[in-house]
Design an enzyme around this catalytic site. Structure first.
Site, short mmCIF file in Angstrom:
data_model
loop_
_atom_site.label_atom_id
_atom_site.label_comp_id
_atom_site.label_asym_id
_atom_site.label_seq_id
_atom_site.Cartn_x
_atom_site.Cartn_y
_atom_site.Cartn_z
N CYS A 138 1.48 -1.97 7.33
CA CYS A 138 2.69 -2.72 7.60
C CYS A 138 3.69 -2.60 6.45
CB CYS A 138 2.34 -4.19 7.77
SG CYS A 138 1.06 -4.46 9.00
N ARG B 2 4.55 5.03 5.88
CA ARG B 2 3.31 4.30 5.67
C ARG B 2 2.45 4.27 6.92
NH1 ARG B 2 3.70 0.62 1.27
NH2 ARG B 2 2.31 -0.77 2.36
N TRP C 72 1.32 -2.30 11.68
CA TRP C 72 0.17 -1.43 11.94
C TRP C 72 -0.91 -2.38 12.47
CZ3 TRP C 72 -4.86 -0.68 9.93
CH2 TRP C 72 -5.43 0.59 10.16
N ASN D 79 2.43 -9.00 5.69
CA ASN D 79 1.45 -7.91 5.49
C ASN D 79 0.17 -8.56 4.99
OD1 ASN D 79 3.48 -6.14 6.02
ND2 ASN D 79 3.58 -5.25 3.96
N GLY D 80 -0.97 -8.02 5.41
CA GLY D 80 -2.25 -8.59 4.95
C GLY D 80 -3.01 -9.18 6.12
N GLU E 83 -12.46 17.60 0.12
CA GLU E 83 -11.02 17.33 0.20
C GLU E 83 -10.34 18.27 1.22
OE1 GLU E 83 -9.16 15.02 -0.49
OE2 GLU E 83 -7.15 15.85 -0.50
N LYS F 130 -8.29 17.00 4.57
CA LYS F 130 -6.90 17.36 4.90
C LYS F 130 -6.82 17.84 6.34
CE LYS F 130 -5.03 15.73 2.46
NZ LYS F 130 -5.73 14.99 1.52
N GLU G 68 -7.34 14.93 8.87
CA GLU G 68 -6.24 13.95 8.82
C GLU G 68 -5.04 14.39 9.64
OE1 GLU G 68 -5.81 11.61 4.67
OE2 GLU G 68 -5.79 13.76 4.45
N HIS H 234 -29.96 21.83 5.94
CA HIS H 234 -30.79 20.65 6.18
C HIS H 234 -30.29 19.89 7.39
CE1 HIS H 234 -32.99 21.33 2.51
NE2 HIS H 234 -31.84 21.55 1.89
N LYS I 228 -0.55 5.25 4.89
CA LYS I 228 -0.44 5.81 3.54
C LYS I 228 -1.16 4.94 2.52
CE LYS I 228 1.01 8.58 0.38
NZ LYS I 228 0.14 9.77 0.26
C1 G6P Z 1 -5.31 6.22 2.64
C2 G6P Z 1 -4.49 7.49 2.62
C3 G6P Z 1 -5.22 8.58 1.85
C4 G6P Z 1 -5.57 8.09 0.46
C5 G6P Z 1 -6.37 6.79 0.51
C6 G6P Z 1 -6.52 6.17 -0.87
O1 G6P Z 1 -6.44 6.41 3.41
O2 G6P Z 1 -4.22 7.92 3.94
O3 G6P Z 1 -4.39 9.72 1.74
O4 G6P Z 1 -6.30 9.07 -0.22
O5 G6P Z 1 -5.69 5.83 1.31
O6 G6P Z 1 -5.25 5.80 -1.33
P1 G6P Z 1 -4.87 5.54 -2.83
O7 G6P Z 1 -3.44 5.11 -2.78
O8 G6P Z 1 -5.77 4.44 -3.32
O9 G6P Z 1 -5.08 6.80 -3.59
#
Ligand code: G6P
Length: 613
Positions: free
Chosen positions: A2, A27, A79, A105-106, A486, A490, A493, A509, A608
């Site tokens: 949010c 976000r 959100w 928010n929260g 990682e 990507k 996502e 395994h 985000k």
């Molecule tokens: C969300 C984002 C990710 C990010 C993660 C941790 O899931 O979509 O891209 O890596 O949060 O966020 P931070 O701001 O703590 O690095």
């Protein structure tokens, strides 16, 4: 997650609020709304979907929206948590008399008992949200003073909030408060703007005040009155934002993600600037607030982070152990906070977070502080809650990261961790020569990343070839194991392809049962220790008919025999090869997602900054 924007002043309120919401779109959200209090009363508009749907609705329903006399307004991108993304659940929420409008928010954890009590007292609810209890509580507590009513309401809430409140009875006032969810107040002349994130404020002012937990601010166009929840006046310092609104725009790139991938040489140069000390063959990290004795006497490092930051943290684990002989553990931050971690004297907890607002990482910081650990944060967002509460750490200075899929933050986090390990290593066991080698490698890194970027059209061609796959494996060993995780993250996502990151040795395994010709394997087989074993693992995949894309080192002629496609990256030390491999995989994921027509900057269901547990 949010987003909140608020404004009070004489400007075109509706346009200012919707413009602010657009700057928070990155976000991730599913509905949006605004409420404006003026001498004409309270006007509320909401819409499911994007901010442009809200704007279309405003234009249709409210033709004279930009001639609203001066007043106060709040706006929100939601959100969904409690209740589906429907118009009735979108914020702002009101009490049934329409006297108070709130964006939040929260999560309010005790909302069901509060709601039941309010219903018994005759309040009528119109949404399924936890938020709606707040305006009803304010209405219940109101005896003529807006701030007192908000304070009394907030005292009854359990959970987390960042809120903004307006009332048609006080069209010159905006009240904001926070506990656990950020609120930033922009310091302007003759108007005021607030938001949950500086991106929505930066076009108005670079001077901001970050509220602390339990702060409440009464804001008019001429004044900011800050108090804590016990009504005691408090002062908070004014911080200066060191980037421009332009940094949060696409600057001609098709997506923020692509822009941020290409920004990496510059972002890294900014992370490294002034921090490499060739005389001492060490790093200069004054923000850690540690003296030589602290570097020598730290006995253990615990890293807590989520998502991409956790993958950077895994590399940090290798760095601290290899370069500084420091026993290190990394942990998903939610696990860290709940499993009662052992923290002894000499433990240093390192929290890694691009946004500095991730709820679980923040809770890990608090848990560590409660247990007496020293805490250092590696954050990108200056003034963020994790950075402020940790009190020590390293800022990345990578510039704003807008794309939901984190890219430049990762490479800068890894570089920051390597500098930190270098600093610890030099205080403990690392020779001057070894220190200088690492510095030399770090200095060459931005150019090597540019070399990877220069091969983007080849990476695009490979990506297009595999864009129809529905399942993918990414495998790596040693320093390239976190990189494989990682790379897979990507891809899933932004392209929604099911991608699993695995240690190459773990494949047999269990997961190897899934390999077949429709399941490609991206294998990290660069010229660093572990490559020979990796070739064996690649053979195992090919024997099961999986096509293999190898990320290998430029000049490795042998790799052509082993892989169907090759993406080459420059030779680098084992410490920095993962960054180069990840940049190549960021581009690969980007081009796969583009080929599949995915919403690259705002992938479905993702946010985000994850400010709820
Ligand atoms: C969300 C984002 C990710 C990010 C993660 C941790 O899931 O979509 O891209 O890596 O949060 O966020 P931070 O701001 O703590 O690095």
């Amino acid at each position: 997650m949010c987003g909140i924007v608020g404004y009070v002043g004489n400007g075109p309120i509706v346009s200012i609020l919707t413009d602010g919401l657009k700057r928070l779109e990155y976000r991730g959200y599913d509905s949006a709304g605004i409420a404006v209090a003026s001498e004409n009363g309270l006007r509320v508009e909401k819409a499911v979907g994007k901010v442009k749907s809200l704007e279309a609705k405003i234009h249709a329903d409210w033709p004279d929206f930009d001639s609203v006399p001066h007043g106060a307004g709040i706006a929100h991108t939601r959100w969904a948590t409690h209740g589906a993304p429907l118009e009735k659940n979108a914020h702002p929420h009101l009490d049934e008399k329409g006297r108070f409008a709130v964006v939040h928010n929260g999560i309010i954890e005790n909302y069901s008992s509060l709601r039941a009590n309010l219903i018994r007292k005759g309040h009528v609810f119109s949404s399924e949200t936890d938020t709606e209890v707040i305006p009803h509580l304010i209405e219940e507590c109101f005896e003529g003073d807006l701030v007192k009513a908000v304070t009394a309401a907030l005292k009854q809430l359990e959970g987390t909030f960042g809120i903004a409140v307006v009332s048609p009875q006080f069209p010159d006032r905006l009240v904001v408060a926070r506990r656990g969810s950020p609120i930033v107040v922009g310091v302007c002349d003759n108007e005021a703007v607030v938001a949950s994130d500086v991106s929505a404020i930066i076009s108005h002012t670079k001077q901001v005040i970050y509220l602390n937990d339990n702060d409440i601010a009464l804001i008019t166009k001429d004044s900011i009155d800050l108090r804590n929840i016990d009504n005691v006046p408090v002062t908070r310092e004014i911080s200066h934002i060191d980037w421009d609104a332009g940094a949060a725009e696409k600057s001609g790139y098709e997506h923020f993600m692509l822009k941020e991938i290409w920004e990496q040489p510059l972002s890294l140069a900014n992370t490294l600037r002034g921090r490499l000390d060739e005389n001492g063959a060490t790093a200069v990290l004054n923000g850690l607030n540690l003296g030589p004795k602290d570097f020598a006497s730290t006995s253990r490092i615990l890293i807590a982070a989520c998502g991409t930051s956790l993958h950077a943290g895994m590399l940090g684990d290798y760095f601290f152990e290899d370069l500084a002989d420091l026993p290190t553990e990394f942990e998903q931050a939610a696990e860290f906070r709940y499993r009662n971690p052992i923290i002894q004297p000499g433990s240093l907890v390192v929290a890694i977070s691009q946004s500095g607002e991730t709820a679980d990482t923040l809770a890990a910081v608090r848990e560590a502080a409660r247990k007496g650990a020293s805490v250092a944060a590696i954050c990108n967002v200056v003034g963020s809650t994790i950075a402020r509460e940790s009190g020590a750490g390293i800022y990345l200075h990578a510039g704003p990261e807008i794309g939901v899929a984190s890219t430049k933050a990762f490479s800068c986090q890894v570089a920051a961790l390597l500098m930190m390990a270098l600093k610890f290593g030099r205080a403990r066991r690392l020779s001057r020569e070894e220190g200088l080698e690492i510095i030399d490698e770090l200095k060459k890194l931005p150019d090597k990343i540019s070399q990877v970027l220069a091969s983007s059209s080849h990476i695009e061609a490979v990506a297009e070839k595999y864009a129809c796959a529905e399942n993918f494996f990414y495998i790596g060993r040693g320093y390239l194991y976190p990189a494989a995780l990682e790379g897979a993250l990507k891809l899933k996502e932004i392209s929604y392809i099911h991608a699993e990151g695995y240690h190459a040795a773990e494949l047999k395994h269990g997961p190897i049962a899934l390999l077949e010709e429709k399941v490609p394997v991206l294998a990290l087989a660069c010229e660093i220790p572990g490559k020979d074993k990796m070739i064996g693992n690649i053979q195992e995949c090919r024997a099961r008919k999986s096509p293999v894309i190898a990320v290998s080192t430029i000049g490795d002629k042998e790799m052509a025999e082993h892989a169907d496609d090759i993406i080459s990256i420059p030779q680098a030390s084992p410490y920095l090869t993962p960054i180069l491999a990840v940049v190549a995989m960021q581009l690969f994921a980007y081009y796969v997602a583009k080929k599949r027509n995915c919403a690259i900057d705002q992938p479905r269901n993702l946010a985000k900054s994850v400010t709820v547990e």
